[in-house]
Design a protein around this motif. Structure first.
Motif, PDB file in Angstrom:
ATOM      1  N   ALA A 220      32.523 -26.181  34.967  1.00  0.00           N
ATOM      2  CA  ALA A 220      31.933 -26.525  36.115  1.00  0.00           C
ATOM      3  C   ALA A 220      31.444 -28.198  36.821  1.00  0.00           C
ATOM      4  O   ALA A 220      31.992 -29.118  36.863  1.00  0.00           O
ATOM      5  CB  ALA A 220      31.923 -25.828  37.501  1.00  0.00           C
ATOM      6  N   ALA A 221      30.390 -28.379  35.597  1.00  0.00           N
ATOM      7  CA  ALA A 221      29.030 -29.097  35.957  1.00  0.00           C
ATOM      8  C   ALA A 221      29.558 -29.958  34.813  1.00  0.00           C
ATOM      9  O   ALA A 221      29.826 -31.014  35.549  1.00  0.00           O
ATOM     10  CB  ALA A 221      27.974 -28.633  35.660  1.00  0.00           C
ATOM     11  N   VAL A 222      30.381 -30.220  34.280  1.00  0.00           N
ATOM     12  CA  VAL A 222      31.276 -30.661  32.948  1.00  0.00           C
ATOM     13  C   VAL A 222      31.889 -32.011  33.796  1.00  0.00           C
ATOM     14  O   VAL A 222      32.408 -33.296  34.690  1.00  0.00           O
ATOM     15  CB  VAL A 222      31.108 -30.205  31.760  1.00  0.00           C
ATOM     16  CG1 VAL A 222      31.831 -31.800  30.862  1.00  0.00           C
ATOM     17  CG2 VAL A 222      29.684 -30.785  31.340  1.00  0.00           C
ATOM     18  N   GLU A 223      32.533 -31.141  34.363  1.00  0.00           N
ATOM     19  CA  GLU A 223      33.615 -31.602  35.333  1.00  0.00           C
ATOM     20  C   GLU A 223      34.224 -32.823  36.425  1.00  0.00           C
ATOM     21  O   GLU A 223      34.367 -33.534  36.968  1.00  0.00           O
ATOM     22  CB  GLU A 223      35.106 -30.449  35.769  1.00  0.00           C
ATOM     23  CG  GLU A 223      36.267 -30.652  35.988  1.00  0.00           C
ATOM     24  CD  GLU A 223      37.109 -29.700  36.056  1.00  0.00           C
ATOM     25  OE1 GLU A 223      38.102 -29.138  37.648  1.00  0.00           O
ATOM     26  OE2 GLU A 223      36.712 -28.111  35.570  1.00  0.00           O
ATOM     27  N   ARG A 224      32.895 -31.788  37.167  1.00  0.00           N
ATOM     28  CA  ARG A 224      31.814 -33.047  37.927  1.00  0.00           C
ATOM     29  C   ARG A 224      30.736 -33.914  37.752  1.00  0.00           C
ATOM     30  O   ARG A 224      31.189 -34.990  37.848  1.00  0.00           O
ATOM     31  CB  ARG A 224      31.630 -31.572  38.832  1.00  0.00           C
ATOM     32  CG  ARG A 224      31.348 -32.413  40.704  1.00  0.00           C
ATOM     33  CD  ARG A 224      30.394 -30.876  41.466  1.00  0.00           C
ATOM     34  NE  ARG A 224      28.761 -30.737  40.279  1.00  0.00           N
ATOM     35  CZ  ARG A 224      29.124 -28.910  39.858  1.00  0.00           C
ATOM     36  NH1 ARG A 224      29.296 -28.105  40.544  1.00  0.00           N
ATOM     37  NH2 ARG A 224      27.643 -29.142  39.386  1.00  0.00           N
ATOM     38  N   GLU A 225      30.145 -34.120  37.035  1.00  0.00           N
ATOM     39  CA  GLU A 225      29.553 -34.803  36.956  1.00  0.00           C
ATOM     40  C   GLU A 225      29.492 -35.876  35.610  1.00  0.00           C
ATOM     41  O   GLU A 225      29.085 -37.026  35.321  1.00  0.00           O
ATOM     42  CB  GLU A 225      28.231 -34.514  35.944  1.00  0.00           C
ATOM     43  CG  GLU A 225      27.498 -33.059  37.083  1.00  0.00           C
ATOM     44  CD  GLU A 225      26.564 -33.764  38.396  1.00  0.00           C
ATOM     45  OE1 GLU A 225      26.460 -34.936  37.940  1.00  0.00           O
ATOM     46  OE2 GLU A 225      26.022 -33.437  39.284  1.00  0.00           O
TER      47      GLU A 225
END
Lengths: 370, 370
Positions: A282-287
């Motif tokens: 989730a964090a990678v997709e966002r950032e």
């Protein structure tokens, strides 16, 4: 053969990685380390005390090069749980999976042609380069094919039935051997798995396993199941290498596996790693939307690729300045490539630091791309 | 490369030795094993519990390939006790002395010329043969000279000052390296010893040590001090070989050495081994007058020679029938010889069985010579 005069002598990447490991507050996505919170300290202590009081000779004296009989039986039982039928007599206990791969490579001969995937385990690439082997592709003829069919490193994918079939056909056609590195097999999030190559071609496969990812790496216990006709030379190589794996680790492990805690530990571990991966994805997709990732089916890491022509050591340097580290992609590549890729290990990062770590990494990347 | 189909596959001598190890009532002079009665089980248990509770990451997680910093400092301190000044940073912790020798041999290159004494440690000979090395004599030019200057195996003798001088001169002249195997250094009955070759020629010597003879072999912890200019390639080889020595053994050992029990243990061990040797020498003189022996200054064994043209495997077979075993001489010889020689290890035999064992051996020999 001559080195520089540094003590300890290191290249730039190693130096960076070591510096990072010592920085307070750094969030590390590097290393392929299991989560230390999962180490069953109490059970291991009990197993140690049982081993040293009940069978001090097994735990402290020299043992046979192939390993402690009781541990070999336990390993055979573990494999049976995964529907792998192997007689304990065929199992050689090794000082970790690394040594198992190293022994298999040296049994096959000097300066061998070794086929590897486009990205592979750096420790294995290091062995093959040390042995002055020639690295080729899986589609080529080779003396040895090194693969991780169950859960690959760094991608965390399993090999398709088609790819397995082609590999076996290729190895048979050129009379080559296969090293099946099953180190991460026990980390599949679904707890399942296809039958290993060993089951299809026992005469051609060196099967490699370890307790480093599912229990703890500090014991340095893995195993190697060689093809029958190479059993003798494999055992000779094992003995020449270091006589035997640690008696203490073997006795302790045999006792630990007898307690029955291991299946429960594996369930806890799978749930924990799955949760960490979800947060990381989730964090990678966002950032980091400019990077590509395929969700792994197991293992400890996420492999990220891009079309950016950025040097991964430079990114690591910037990342460390931001308080985060990772494994540069080049060390996984059999042949150097120009585009940026790297591995993020979620396994040992405290869960609540995952988002912060990825945000720091995004800042570091931004500084290099703007 | 092809083996027979046996599982586990063994040659005749190995088969004999393994069979012997399982015979109840057999008195074994084989193997170079320390006396298990000397294992400090209580201290080791305390050290284990301290390590796993106070520093679980050091004990259970992955560590650096060169080893645990605290253990490297303790090893440097142990060496300092023997007037060997080495910075801890130069010490690589290995999975036993066997691995240290194996790494040194592989750093020096493929198919090396390796000079060895007429009788040498079988494990080292196995490494050199596995590496497809050519064995030559100490007086020849070589890439590597393998010696045990402090206490040799199997003879238990130290190298004279003259022999040391010639060896160093020879190695310098042909630009060769020296592996100084100091495995038995701590077992000298007088507790003393000459300065090691490392002190005279640090740029040319791989210094090898271990805790297997002075503490317990089951930990599988030794060390390697490479020449400075080969430090980097040596560490690379260590890492490729098995990543690192057992974290658990290292942490436990660091804690054990901190307790201060080690010097007292070494004194107890020396007294006990000296006593056993005395009984063995007396029994051999009485029962086996046709054999020659030189009393060793340390180590675990007595090397016996004769002018009898008797096959040592045949003698071993007869000896096992009589309920005693030993290490056949051929495995210590760099080149096969016709005359009978063998090694009797007194270290692990219960003291009150020494005379009976030698009497059984004398009966076996008598059957072959009458």
């Amino acid at each position: 053969m001559e080195d520089s005069a540094h003590t300890p002598p290191l290249d730039a990447r190693e130096l960076l990685q070591r510096r990072a490991a010592e920085l307070p507050g750094l969030i590390s996505f590097a290393g392929g380390l299991p989560d230390p919170a999962l180490f069953p300290k109490r059970h291991l202590s009990r197993a140690f005390l049982a081993a040293i009081s009940e069978r001090p000779s097994s735990a402290l004296q020299y043992g046979w090069p192939e390993g402690l009989p009781e541990l070999r039986e336990r390993i055979a039982a573990e494999l049976a749980e995964r529907s792998i039928a192997v007689e304990p007599e065929r199992i050689i206990v090794t000082s970790g999976a690394q040594q198992a791969i190293q022994i298999a490579a040296s049994v096959v001969g000097t300066r061998p042609r070794i086929a590897v995937e486009r990205e592979s385990y750096p420790g294995a690439l290091e062995i093959f380069r040390s042995a002055r082997g020639k690295l080729v592709e899986l589609e080529d003829d080779a003396h040895l094919y090194y693969v991780m069919p169950s859960v690959s490193n760094p991608r965390g994918q399993s090999m398709s039935a088609t790819a397995r079939g082609s590999l076996l056909a290729r190895a048979r056609a050129c009379n080559g051997y296969i090293v099946e590195d099953d180190a991460y097999a026990g980390t599949r999030f679904d707890g399942g798995g296809e039958p290993p190559l060993l089951a299809s071609a026992p005469e051609r496969v060196f099967h490699v396993g370890t307790f480093s990812k599912t229990l703890c790496p500090g014991l340095r216990i893995g195993w190697l199941i060689p093809p029958r006709k190479l059993a003798r030379s494999t055992l000779k190589h094992k003995q020449a290498t270091d006589l035997q794996a640690s008696s203490l680790s073997q006795a302790l492990l045999a006792d630990y596996l007898r307690t029955g805690d291991f299946p429960a530990l594996q369930r806890r571990a799978r749930a924990r790693y799955r949760r960490k991966l979800r947060r990381l994805l989730a964090a990678v997709e966002r950032e980091l939307p400019q990077l590509r990732a395929s969700p792994p089916i197991g293992g400890f890491s996420l492999w990220l690729e891009s079309s950016l022509a950025i040097d991964d050591s430079l990114l690591l340097e910037r990342a460390i300045e931001q308080g985060v580290s990772f494994d540069p992609g080049q060390q996984f590549r059999a042949r150097p490539e120009k585009t940026l890729a790297f591995r993020l290990c979620f396994s040992a990062v405290p869960e609540d630091q995952i988002e912060t770590g990825v945000a720091r990494l995004a800042r570091a990347l931004k500084r290099l791309t703007r």
